[in-house]
Design a protein around this motif. Structure first.
Motif, PDB file in Angstrom:
ATOM      1  N   UNK A 107      23.087  13.890 -10.158  1.00  0.00           N
ATOM      2  CA  UNK A 107      22.822  13.146  -8.915  1.00  0.00           C
ATOM      3  C   UNK A 107      23.923  13.281  -7.883  1.00  0.00           C
ATOM      4  N   UNK A 108      24.816  14.241  -8.024  1.00  0.00           N
ATOM      5  CA  UNK A 108      25.924  14.397  -7.088  1.00  0.00           C
ATOM      6  C   UNK A 108      25.439  14.978  -5.772  1.00  0.00           C
ATOM      7  N   UNK A 109      26.062  14.543  -4.694  1.00  0.00           N
ATOM      8  CA  UNK A 109      25.777  15.140  -3.397  1.00  0.00           C
ATOM      9  C   UNK A 109      26.558  16.441  -3.255  1.00  0.00           C
ATOM     10  N   UNK A 110      26.024  17.343  -2.456  1.00  0.00           N
ATOM     11  CA  UNK A 110      26.707  18.604  -2.212  1.00  0.00           C
ATOM     12  C   UNK A 110      28.014  18.374  -1.470  1.00  0.00           C
ATOM     13  N   UNK A 111      28.972  19.275  -1.660  1.00  0.00           N
ATOM     14  CA  UNK A 111      30.281  19.186  -1.021  1.00  0.00           C
ATOM     15  C   UNK A 111      30.449  20.289   0.009  1.00  0.00           C
ATOM     16  N   UNK A 112      31.308  20.003   1.013  1.00  0.00           N
ATOM     17  CA  UNK A 112      31.689  21.057   1.938  1.00  0.00           C
ATOM     18  C   UNK A 112      33.167  20.929   2.288  1.00  0.00           C
ATOM     19  N   UNK A 113      33.720  22.004   2.838  1.00  0.00           N
ATOM     20  CA  UNK A 113      35.151  22.090   3.116  1.00  0.00           C
ATOM     21  C   UNK A 113      35.389  22.874   4.404  1.00  0.00           C
ATOM     22  N   UNK A 114      36.424  22.503   5.129  1.00  0.00           N
ATOM     23  CA  UNK A 114      36.981  23.347   6.188  1.00  0.00           C
ATOM     24  C   UNK A 114      38.365  23.764   5.691  1.00  0.00           C
ATOM     25  N   UNK A 115      38.597  25.067   5.578  1.00  0.00           N
ATOM     26  CA  UNK A 115      39.778  25.566   4.881  1.00  0.00           C
ATOM     27  C   UNK A 115      40.544  26.585   5.707  1.00  0.00           C
ATOM     28  N   UNK A 116      41.868  26.451   5.704  1.00  0.00           N
ATOM     29  CA  UNK A 116      42.692  27.554   6.168  1.00  0.00           C
ATOM     30  C   UNK A 116      43.009  28.429   4.969  1.00  0.00           C
ATOM     31  N   UNK A 117      42.751  29.700   5.110  1.00  0.00           N
ATOM     32  CA  UNK A 117      43.006  30.663   4.040  1.00  0.00           C
ATOM     33  C   UNK A 117      44.122  31.599   4.480  1.00  0.00           C
ATOM     34  N   UNK A 118      45.031  31.898   3.563  1.00  0.00           N
ATOM     35  CA  UNK A 118      46.147  32.811   3.844  1.00  0.00           C
ATOM     36  C   UNK A 118      46.237  33.811   2.701  1.00  0.00           C
ATOM     37  N   UNK A 119      46.615  35.036   3.011  1.00  0.00           N
ATOM     38  CA  UNK A 119      46.709  36.041   1.960  1.00  0.00           C
ATOM     39  C   UNK A 119      47.870  37.003   2.220  1.00  0.00           C
ATOM     40  N   UNK A 120      48.310  37.616   1.124  1.00  0.00           N
ATOM     41  CA  UNK A 120      49.445  38.523   1.180  1.00  0.00           C
ATOM     42  C   UNK A 120      49.288  39.568   0.089  1.00  0.00           C
ATOM     43  N   UNK A 121      49.328  40.832   0.465  1.00  0.00           N
ATOM     44  CA  UNK A 121      49.198  41.937  -0.481  1.00  0.00           C
ATOM     45  C   UNK A 121      50.528  42.673  -0.568  1.00  0.00           C
ATOM     46  N   UNK A 122      51.204  42.519  -1.702  1.00  0.00           N
ATOM     47  CA  UNK A 122      52.490  43.173  -1.912  1.00  0.00           C
ATOM     48  C   UNK A 122      52.368  44.378  -2.845  1.00  0.00           C
ATOM     49  N   UNK A 123      51.144  44.842  -3.034  1.00  0.00           N
ATOM     50  CA  UNK A 123      50.932  45.973  -3.931  1.00  0.00           C
ATOM     51  C   UNK A 123      50.730  45.508  -5.354  1.00  0.00           C
ATOM     52  N   UNK A 124      51.813  45.301  -6.093  1.00  0.00           N
ATOM     53  CA  UNK A 124      51.698  44.857  -7.480  1.00  0.00           C
ATOM     54  C   UNK A 124      51.347  43.378  -7.595  1.00  0.00           C
ATOM     55  N   UNK A 125      51.544  42.632  -6.516  1.00  0.00           N
ATOM     56  CA  UNK A 125      51.187  41.216  -6.493  1.00  0.00           C
ATOM     57  C   UNK A 125      50.346  40.932  -5.249  1.00  0.00           C
ATOM     58  N   UNK A 126      49.212  40.275  -5.461  1.00  0.00           N
ATOM     59  CA  UNK A 126      48.308  39.973  -4.352  1.00  0.00           C
ATOM     60  C   UNK A 126      47.984  38.477  -4.386  1.00  0.00           C
ATOM     61  N   UNK A 127      48.201  37.806  -3.257  1.00  0.00           N
ATOM     62  CA  UNK A 127      48.070  36.356  -3.180  1.00  0.00           C
ATOM     63  C   UNK A 127      46.951  35.949  -2.220  1.00  0.00           C
ATOM     64  N   UNK A 128      46.235  34.897  -2.593  1.00  0.00           N
ATOM     65  CA  UNK A 128      45.305  34.227  -1.686  1.00  0.00           C
ATOM     66  C   UNK A 128      45.485  32.728  -1.920  1.00  0.00           C
ATOM     67  N   UNK A 129      45.634  31.956  -0.847  1.00  0.00           N
ATOM     68  CA  UNK A 129      45.711  30.506  -1.015  1.00  0.00           C
ATOM     69  C   UNK A 129      44.984  29.821   0.136  1.00  0.00           C
ATOM     70  N   UNK A 130      44.573  28.574  -0.113  1.00  0.00           N
ATOM     71  CA  UNK A 130      43.920  27.802   0.944  1.00  0.00           C
ATOM     72  C   UNK A 130      44.248  26.321   0.828  1.00  0.00           C
ATOM     73  N   UNK A 131      44.039  25.607   1.920  1.00  0.00           N
ATOM     74  CA  UNK A 131      44.149  24.149   1.937  1.00  0.00           C
ATOM     75  C   UNK A 131      43.233  23.622   3.030  1.00  0.00           C
ATOM     76  N   UNK A 132      42.872  22.355   2.926  1.00  0.00           N
ATOM     77  CA  UNK A 132      41.929  21.755   3.868  1.00  0.00           C
ATOM     78  C   UNK A 132      42.571  21.466   5.216  1.00  0.00           C
ATOM     79  N   UNK A 133      41.816  21.756   6.269  1.00  0.00           N
ATOM     80  CA  UNK A 133      42.220  21.439   7.631  1.00  0.00           C
ATOM     81  C   UNK A 133      41.013  20.823   8.345  1.00  0.00           C
ATOM     82  N   UNK A 134      41.173  20.551   9.622  1.00  0.00           N
ATOM     83  CA  UNK A 134      40.089  19.974  10.421  1.00  0.00           C
ATOM     84  C   UNK A 134      39.686  20.940  11.528  1.00  0.00           C
TER      85      UNK A 134
END
Length: 264
Positions: A107-134
């Motif tokens: 019976x849960x209601x659907x969820x939504x988000x507004x997100x800032x996403x940031x990413x960084x590709x260093x070759x051997x290490x690849x990052x993606x992160x996000x957090x909520x914004x308005x």
């Protein structure tokens, strides 16, 4: 990166993600099966646990997993919970803001988000992160509960043996009237399932991409970005606007007698 704050991610933000994934001090190992491990951690000031997952994808290259996590068209294929995803705007070639809505079982209601996403590709290490914004053009919608991502991140690395070491961190508050214990329990179950679905999705991505705009990868090629330049003032809401959004986002903020049964 603080909730509601729009800014270009710095090196320290990605380094913090790496520390969280690699340092297990203070974490409880809740799941250890095959190539997937799940930890949780209690944090001060919140009842919602932070979730950490590490997995080995022995037959998959890091570049493929990174592309699967980025590719919005392929996400429609493998993300069974996604209802809608939209690009709102970009800060620079490695930081954007988007809207994402997802289905939840009754019976849960659907969820939504507004997100800032940031990413960084260093070759051997690849990052993606996000957090909520308005964003003024994407207020909470009727029929959805606006969730809050304090931090969600992925770290994809070459394994020391073969394939990919995959790391995932999430501290997300689904809002609504869900009891904390249930949220934490569902999160611990959902985590391994998400990783298994992602692993399955990566197996078919290369063949799918060859048939679906194979050269389009704006996360690698900034010149392909078509999102409009983000207007920071549209993400900076007044206290009155934030209060209205808070009440719409979380029905639990309203008086108990006004909460409908379907507001979970």
């Amino acid at each position: 990166m603080d909730v509601g704050v729009i800014k270009v991610a710095e090196d320290k933000d990605f380094e913090n993600l790496k520390v969280l994934i690699d340092n297990h001090n203070g974490w409880n190992l809740d799941y250890d099966k095959s190539t997937i491990k799940v930890w949780t951690k209690n944090l001060e000031g919140t009842n919602f646990k932070m979730l950490k997952i590490k997995a080995l994808f022995s037959e998959i290259d890091p570049e493929v997993i990174y592309d699967v996590l980025h590719d919005p068209e392929y996400r429609k294929v493998w993300d069974q919970h996604m209802i809608e995803a939209k690009d709102i705007g970009c800060l620079n070639p490695n930081n954007d803001v988007g809207y994402y809505s997802m289905s939840c079982p009754p019976p849960l209601r659907n969820r939504d988000f507004v997100l800032q996403r940031s990413w960084l590709d260093l070759g051997n290490e690849k990052y993606i992160l996000n957090h909520s914004v308005n964003h003024r053009s994407y207020p909470p919608r009727e029929g959805f509960v606006r969730g809050t991502s304090h931090l969600t991140g992925y770290l994809v690395r070459c394994s020391t043996t073969k394939g990919t070491d995959f790391g995932y961190i999430s501290q997300t508050d689904p809002q609504g009237t869900l009891p904390t214990w249930l949220v934490n329990k569902v999160t611990q179950i959902f985590g391994p399932k998400m990783v298994k679905n992602l692993q399955k999705a990566t197996v078919g991505y290369t063949e799918w991409k060859q048939q679906n705009n194979p050269n389009w990868k704006p996360w690698h090629y900034p010149e392909q970005i078509t999102s409009p330049r983000l207007q920071i003032q549209d993400c900076t809401l007044t206290q009155e606007e934030l209060k209205i959004c808070e009440n719409k986002a979380d029905p639990a903020n309203k008086k108990k007698k006004k909460i409908k049964k379907g507001a979970m």
